[in-house]
Design a protein around this motif. Structure first.
Motif, PDB file in Angstrom:
ATOM      1  N   TRP A   6      -5.376   0.138  -2.819  1.00  0.00           N
ATOM      2  CA  TRP A   6      -5.702   0.661  -4.246  1.00  0.00           C
ATOM      3  C   TRP A   6      -6.997   1.647  -3.943  1.00  0.00           C
ATOM      4  N   SER A   7      -7.339   2.665  -4.943  1.00  0.00           N
ATOM      5  CA  SER A   7      -8.406   3.457  -4.930  1.00  0.00           C
ATOM      6  C   SER A   7      -9.739   2.726  -5.520  1.00  0.00           C
ATOM      7  N   SER A  59       4.466   3.711  -6.052  1.00  0.00           N
ATOM      8  CA  SER A  59       2.997   4.134  -5.683  1.00  0.00           C
ATOM      9  C   SER A  59       2.097   2.836  -5.948  1.00  0.00           C
ATOM     10  N   ASP A  61      -0.669   2.908  -7.067  1.00  0.00           N
ATOM     11  CA  ASP A  61      -1.266   2.970  -8.477  1.00  0.00           C
ATOM     12  C   ASP A  61      -0.437   2.020  -9.694  1.00  0.00           C
ATOM     13  N   ARG A  64      -0.692  -1.304  -9.201  1.00  0.00           N
ATOM     14  CA  ARG A  64      -2.255  -1.711  -9.736  1.00  0.00           C
ATOM     15  C   ARG A  64      -2.156  -1.800 -11.219  1.00  0.00           C
ATOM     16  N   ARG A  65      -1.553  -0.975 -11.884  1.00  0.00           N
ATOM     17  CA  ARG A  65      -1.520  -0.821 -13.349  1.00  0.00           C
ATOM     18  C   ARG A  65      -0.606  -2.087 -14.013  1.00  0.00           C
TER      19      ARG A  65
END
Length: 82
Positions: A6-7, A59, A61, A64-65
């Motif tokens: 993750w970023s 993704s 992301d 993560r969400r």
């Protein structure tokens, strides 16, 4: 192994426990081994999102969400910038 980093990490806190989750693989392990709930809408969506991200069909992301939403559902305190 593709962890799907993750970023930004998500830190979740509950009484007596703090977990730093940095990747989709971390999230999948956390949901499976350390989660206080056995069932829940957001939990099930997060499990699915992690599996899709780990297989490359979604993704990191999105995983993560979904993980953050599951943490809210489980009433964790969430520490993250995004």
């Amino acid at each position: 192994m593709n962890d799907r980093l993750w970023s930004e990490a998500v830190i979740i806190e509950a009484p007596g426990r703090q977990l730093r989750v940095e990747s989709t693989r971390d999230a999948e392990i956390c949901l499976r081994r350390y989660w206080p709930l056995k069932d829940g809408r957001a939990l099930n969506l997060a499990r699915e999102a992690c599996q899709r991200a780990l297989s490359g069909s979604a993704s990191p992301d999105s995983a993560r969400r979904a993980f953050v939403e599951a943490a809210r559902e489980a009433e964790f305190e969430i520490r993250s910038w995004s």
